[in-house]
Design an enzyme around this catalytic site. Structure first.
Site, PDB file in Angstrom:
ATOM      1  N   THR A 132      22.840  10.806  90.019  1.00 50.95           N
ATOM      2  CA  THR A 132      22.184  11.837  88.855  1.00 50.95           C
ATOM      3  C   THR A 132      21.392  11.024  87.958  1.00 50.95           C
ATOM      4  OG1 THR A 132      24.042  11.696  87.527  1.00 50.95           O
ATOM      5  CG2 THR A 132      24.158  13.375  89.074  1.00 50.95           C
ATOM      6  N   GLU A 188      24.165  17.647  91.932  1.00 50.75           N
ATOM      7  CA  GLU A 188      25.817  17.896  92.132  1.00 50.75           C
ATOM      8  C   GLU A 188      25.768  19.350  93.160  1.00 50.75           C
ATOM      9  OE1 GLU A 188      24.555  17.238  89.314  1.00 50.75           O
ATOM     10  OE2 GLU A 188      26.045  15.875  88.046  1.00 50.75           O
ATOM     11  N   LYS A 224      20.934  25.030  67.508  1.00 49.24           N
ATOM     12  CA  LYS A 224      21.641  26.195  66.857  1.00 49.24           C
ATOM     13  C   LYS A 224      21.245  26.530  65.468  1.00 49.24           C
ATOM     14  CE  LYS A 224      25.429  24.405  69.915  1.00 49.24           C
ATOM     15  NZ  LYS A 224      25.595  22.919  70.189  1.00 49.24           N
ATOM     16  N   TRP A 265      22.088  30.686  68.739  1.00 50.45           N
ATOM     17  CA  TRP A 265      21.335  29.729  69.862  1.00 50.45           C
ATOM     18  C   TRP A 265      19.816  30.212  69.747  1.00 50.45           C
ATOM     19  CZ3 TRP A 265      25.484  29.371  74.110  1.00 50.45           C
ATOM     20  CH2 TRP A 265      26.369  28.692  73.588  1.00 50.45           C
TER      21      TRP A 265
HETATM   22  P1  AMP Z   1      18.981  16.907  88.122  1.00 47.07           P
HETATM   23  O1  AMP Z   1      20.374  17.008  89.079  1.00 47.07           O
HETATM   24  O2  AMP Z   1      18.287  15.538  87.971  1.00 47.07           O
HETATM   25  O3  AMP Z   1      18.225  17.551  89.326  1.00 47.07           O
HETATM   26  O4  AMP Z   1      19.066  17.918  87.252  1.00 47.07           O
HETATM   27  C1  AMP Z   1      19.561  19.082  87.365  1.00 47.07           C
HETATM   28  C2  AMP Z   1      19.219  20.008  85.958  1.00 47.07           C
HETATM   29  O5  AMP Z   1      17.874  20.251  85.930  1.00 47.07           O
HETATM   30  C3  AMP Z   1      19.918  21.359  85.867  1.00 47.07           C
HETATM   31  O6  AMP Z   1      21.358  21.152  85.412  1.00 47.07           O
HETATM   32  C4  AMP Z   1      19.067  22.024  84.848  1.00 47.07           C
HETATM   33  O7  AMP Z   1      19.405  21.578  83.453  1.00 47.07           O
HETATM   34  C5  AMP Z   1      17.785  21.468  85.255  1.00 47.07           C
HETATM   35  N1  AMP Z   1      17.213  22.648  86.160  1.00 47.07           N
HETATM   36  C6  AMP Z   1      16.912  22.457  87.570  1.00 47.07           C
HETATM   37  N2  AMP Z   1      16.273  23.756  88.060  1.00 47.07           N
HETATM   38  C7  AMP Z   1      15.908  24.113  86.901  1.00 47.07           C
HETATM   39  C8  AMP Z   1      15.068  25.512  86.497  1.00 47.07           C
HETATM   40  N3  AMP Z   1      14.688  26.442  87.703  1.00 47.07           N
HETATM   41  N4  AMP Z   1      14.984  26.279  85.351  1.00 47.07           N
HETATM   42  C9  AMP Z   1      15.585  25.220  84.193  1.00 47.07           C
HETATM   43  N5  AMP Z   1      16.264  24.058  84.460  1.00 47.07           N
HETATM   44  C10 AMP Z   1      16.426  23.739  85.661  1.00 47.07           C
END
Ligand code: AMP
Length: 545
Positions: A185, A333, A442, A447
């Site tokens: 990640t 994940e 916040k 929020w």
């Molecule tokens: P990663 O594991 O690096 O791909 O990051 C995942 C995170 O990206 C998620 O938990 C979200 O916070 C953000 N994310 C992924 N897709 C979207 C989406 N369509 N809109 C908003 N946030 C997103």
């Protein structure tokens, strides 16, 4: 009583075998720097993946060993996806855009035995080689003629390795729960953590991508892979394309607007996938060059994920490209696809405007994924489109823990994983992300969604990109500060922008200040780097108080 149907483990090797037998006409087009496009079929990929698997075995790699890659999108990388996992080893796609220390950390943490790399990364590999304790062989993903000059220990040549094998390997029959690939990640806090996919989770996820209410991948499609294959296990696309027989364009590192447009036009691309920033670049290119995508292209749908799809981007695709955006949400994940904003029967007659509005949401879960919302105390919240809470997820292709138990237990007693995202879910099941939990603003106990503000701002014709962070406030604890990158050659003032936002968000959401910046920082996977912005601007105090 056990039923009497055949049991075949769900294995990645079965995907490439299927594609080679059934989808012989599909094409894999790879763009490499300074060379004409390379074209091959799944038959070629299957043959060379077997040769590669033999070569990897000959290097002493056994089932369960980790094999690293540091590469852009291309056919050799695709062969590694099938060859390494197929022979029972674990493919670890390393993100080369991470800081060198992070790369060293994850390669060592994963204990990669071999590291395959694109020649363009040779200087980086040479610099890091001494620190990569477990790596016994470095393999340059090229032929003998183009081997890098850098001094890299135990350096091997990909084409030599593959060429020395006859491709007669039989894929091993593995337990379908065996580890197939590993992805770390982004690690915005703490050390990066490894997500270890299984053959089973990968095949189930690939099936979802091919469902009509997934990405509807099919043998009629030509996919443009505008997301690097090292990000979230290539969004599962190598597997979904082999399953469905979709053709693919693998664009190397060419993710600028001009390269994407040219490839989409030449290769008659029907579907594409990537993060919003890539699409902003494409749309900007179209605007500045005065291109006519409706005439030039035949792209039917663009999947946007990784960060929220700004309304303006969805609108431009609809109005100027005649292309539907499919907004999706997921994370490393979650393999990554977990929700997709496909319409329902009641949406059949939506106007373009209404369809664009629907795509503001990140979508509904397919079979195989469940989501729910809870408040700060873990109490379940209603799916009414109003209640805002922590988004929890569980399902067949959701992580149950991190590699080598990093970070301890990650599921609650009922098997739910807290995504760290804040969201609503409406009565039809459409989920909408309002923020990462750590990015929420916040204000006086309420929020404010930074994503909603950013997307509204990007709707202004002079705004290229916007980021909203919290700044401290005596009375309200936190208030929003907006950082704006203008489009080249365009001008807009703070007052004009606030006026533009006034009828788009609640009045108390309006930023306390707007700062114009030359550039906004992004993470290695194309997301706004809010932590860096908070470090840079968190202490800002609006002059008006
Ligand atoms: P990663 O594991 O690096 O791909 O990051 C995942 C995170 O990206 C998620 O938990 C979200 O916070 C953000 N994310 C992924 N897709 C979207 C989406 N369509 N809109 C908003 N946030 C997103």
């Amino acid at each position: 009583m056990i039923g009497l149907m055949q049991h075949h483990p769900l294995l990645i090797s079965s995907l490439i075998d299927h594609a080679a037998k059934v989808h012989q006409g599909a094409e894999i087009v790879s763009h490499m720097p300074g060379a004409p496009a390379h074209r091959c079929s799944y038959v070629d990929v299957a043959r060379r993946a077997r040769q590669l698997a033999q070569a990897v075995k000959a290097l002493g790699i056994r089932e369960g060993d980790r094999v690293g890659t540091m590469a852009w999108n291309g056919y050799r990388h695709l062969e590694l996806f099938f060859g390494v996992s197929g022979m029972g080893a674990v493919l670890h796609t390393v993100n080369p855009r991470l800081f060198p220390e992070q790369i060293a950390y994850i390669v060592n943490h994963a204990e990669n035995q071999v590291l395959f790399f694109d020649v363009g990364f040779a200087p980086l590999v040479a610099m890091l080689a001494k620190q990569l304790n477990s790596v016994r062989h470095f393999v340059a993903m090229t032929d003998r003629e183009h081997m890098p000059d850098e001094a890299i220990p135990n350096l091997l040549c990909y084409e030599d390795l593959v060429g020395a094998q006859d491709g007669t390997l039989e894929w091993p029959v593995l337990d379908e729960r065996s580890a197939s690939s590993l992805c770390y990640t982004s690690g915005t806090t703490g050390n990066p953590k490894g997500v270890l996919y299984t053959h089973r989770s990968t095949l189930l996820h690939a099936s979802l991508a091919c469902m009509t209410d997934g990405m509807a991948m099919s043998a009629r499609d030509m996919l443009f892979m505008a997301s690097p294959m090292f990000h979230v296990n290539a969004w599962g696309m190598p597997y979904a394309c082999a399953l469905s027989g979709a053709s693919m364009v693998l664009p190397g590192s060419g993710l600028d607007g001009a390269s994407i447009y040219a490839a989409m036009k030449t290769e008659r691309v029907t579907v594409a996938l990537g993060v919003p920033t890539v699409w902003m670049g494409l749309q900007q290119h179209v605007a500045t060059q005065g291109l006519k995508p409706r005439e030039d292209l035949c792209i039917e749908r663009v999947l946007i994920g990784g960060a929220a799809a700004p309304r303006a981007v969805v609108e431009t695709f609809a109005n100027e490209f005649g292309t539907r955006v499919l907004h999706a949400w997921g994370m490393t994940e979650t393999s990554p696809l977990a929700t997709l904003a496909n319409p329902l029967r009641k949406h059949r007659d939506l106007t373009t405007e209404q369809y664009v509005t629907l795509q503001a949401k990140q979508g509904r879960v397919p079979y195989g994924v469940q989501i729910k919302l809870v408040d700060d105390h873990g109490k379940e919240l209603p799916h009414d489109g109003q209640a805002v809470g922590h988004l929890l997820v569980r399902g067949h292709w959701i992580a149950s823990g991190y590699f080598r138990a990093e970070g301890g237990a990650i599921l609650d007693e009922e098997g739910w994983f807290d995504t760290g995202d804040i969201a609503t879910i409406d009565a039809d099941g459409y989920m909408q992300i309002t923020d990462r939990a750590k990015d929420l603003i916040k204000s006086g106990g309420e929020w404010i969604s930074s994503i909603a503000l950013e997307n509204a701002a990007v709707g202004h014709p002079c705004v290229a990109e916007a980021a909203v962070i919290a700044i401290a406030h005596d009375k309200w604890q936190e208030r929003p500060l907006m950082l704006v990158m203008r489009r080249p050659g365009k001008d807009v003032s703070k007052e004009e922008l606030l006026g533009f936002l006034a009828d788009k968000v609640a009045s108390w959401w309006l930023p306390d200040d707007v700062l114009f910046v030359e550039e906004l920082p992004h993470t290695a996977t194309g997301k706004l780097q809010k932590m860096k912005l908070r470090q840079m601007y968190g202490g800002h105090r609006p002059s008006s108080g």
